[in-house]
Design an enzyme around this catalytic site. Structure first.
Site, PDB file in Angstrom:
ATOM      1  N   GLU A  55      45.357  40.420  32.329  1.00  0.00           N
ATOM      2  CA  GLU A  55      45.342  41.481  31.334  1.00  0.00           C
ATOM      3  C   GLU A  55      45.113  40.889  29.945  1.00  0.00           C
ATOM      4  O   GLU A  55      44.291  41.365  29.179  1.00  0.00           O
ATOM      5  CB  GLU A  55      46.657  42.235  31.365  1.00  0.00           C
TER       6      GLU A  55
ATOM      7  N   ARG B 119      54.737  30.807  45.391  1.00  0.00           N
ATOM      8  CA  ARG B 119      55.460  31.472  46.477  1.00  0.00           C
ATOM      9  C   ARG B 119      54.629  31.538  47.759  1.00  0.00           C
ATOM     10  O   ARG B 119      55.189  31.690  48.853  1.00  0.00           O
ATOM     11  CB  ARG B 119      55.953  32.853  46.031  1.00  0.00           C
TER      12      ARG B 119
END
Lengths: 170, 195
Positions: free
Chosen positions: B117, B80
């Protein structure tokens, strides 16, 4: 199909520098493929601007309401064209990247298949669209892109690419 | 250290065009589960791209900030960042440098790993795209934890560029991404806060 190899204005003086700015990388992503790398074009501001200007000059008076760009290299060119001609930009993406409701279109690869997705509601009946990608080879991806836009009710006016690989043409 | 424009009248139009999509993505490494709602309320900028005026205003705000500041590199993060970076680069006279997921860029690249994560990911940049001494900005649609932007800055600094600022359309301030930027300034247009 509009490509630099059969451009309507073969004498456009900007085309020579654009062609020279594209780097060919042998054997990428695999042996035997001569990869047309447009990232070197993006590094040359004047040449990048000329590339966009040529597309903008062509499409700005055609009533185009949608510029659809194919992930990911279509994203380099599509948004700037859309901004200059006052159109919406619609990204056509690989599966599971677009959030919310999408429509999908499968297309064939040399080995296997892939899929392109578009947001439901991005395109309306009566929209006039162009599809942008950096390069057209077999046309499979562009074909899927056209189908998605037509399923959404748009009229695809033209496909626009920087590079056309003439040995795939038919 | 940070700035965002909250008086500019264009910002309201931009903010209202960003669509929040609940429960996306449904699975995979992108779900920021330990960050609670942030991974579930997805900030979708594609609706902004469907509004030519709001999209143009977005670009204009960045261009006004960076024009005339001797920025020669706009680096955009896949994918993006590729939507916002090139129009900014073209308007300010800079080159556009894509920072990509592994094995997408042909030819010689440098890589920077970063921690997610669950596991790791990697960002790559072409060797020779950026020269030492160049002044660069990094562009992405959104900053969350700041991990990706950090990797982007590392790539540019490894080749001797100066990262002047990171620029994003959206910030999720509760994820404290700007603290992860090693003191580098961050400029954003809108914040998304869990109400």
């Amino acid at each position: 199909m509009f490509s630099k190899h059969n451009a309507p204005k073969p004498q456009d003086p900007r085309l020579k520098a654009i062609t020279e700015a594209i780097r060919v990388v042998p054997h990428f992503p695999k042996q035997g493929i001569m990869f047309q790398d447009i990232t070197t074009l993006l590094l040359d501001h004047k040449v990048f601007k000329d590339t966009i200007d040529i597309f903008v000059d062509r499409y700005k008076d055609m009533g185009i309401s949608i510029v659809a760009g194919v992930e990911a290299r279509g994203f380099f060119f599509g948004p700037s064209i859309a901004l200059a001609i006052g159109s919406k930009f619609v990204p056509l993406r690989k599966p599971r990247k677009l959030p919310g409701e999408v429509i999908s279109e499968k297309y064939d690869l040399e080995y296997g298949s892939d899929c392109l997705e578009m947001h439901v509601g991005a395109v309306k009946h009566g929209d006039k669209a162009i599809v942008i990608d950096d390069l057209v080879a077999t046309g499979g991806t562009l074909s899927a892109a056209i189908t998605l836009l037509e399923r959404g009710g748009a009229e695809v006016v033209e496909c626009a690419c920087i590079i056309g690989l003439s040995h795939f043409k038919d | 250290m940070s700035a965002y424009r909250d008086e500019d009248p264009r910002l309201h139009g931009i903010k209202t065009k960003i669509r929040v999509v609940p429960h996306f993505p449904k699975s995979g490494r992108e779900v920021l589960t330990f960050l609670g709602l942030a991974g579930i309320m997805f900030q979708d900028i594609t609706t902004l791209l469907l509004d030519p005026k709001a999209f143009k205003d977005t670009i204009d705000l960045f261009v006004e900030r960076y024009k005339g500041k001797n920025i020669s590199v706009v680096a955009g993060i896949e994918a993006r960042g590729f939507i916002f970076g090139p129009p900014i680069a073209l308007a300010i006279g800079a080159k556009f440098v894509p920072l990509r997921k592994p094995k997408k860029l042909p030819g010689k690249v440098i890589s920077q790993e970063y921690i997610l994560e669950y596991g790791r990911d990697c960002l790559e940049m072409h060797v020779g795209a950026v020269e030492a001494g160049e002044r660069a900005i990094v562009v992405d649609d959104l900053i969350a934890t700041g991990g990706t932007l950090c990797a982007a800055m590392d790539l540019l600094e490894r080749v001797g560029a100066e990262v002047v600022e990171c620029a994003c359309v959206i910030e999720l301030p509760e994820l404290k991404g700007r603290e992860r930027l090693n003191g580098k300034p961050l400029y954003v247009l809108v914040e998304y806060l869990e109400v």
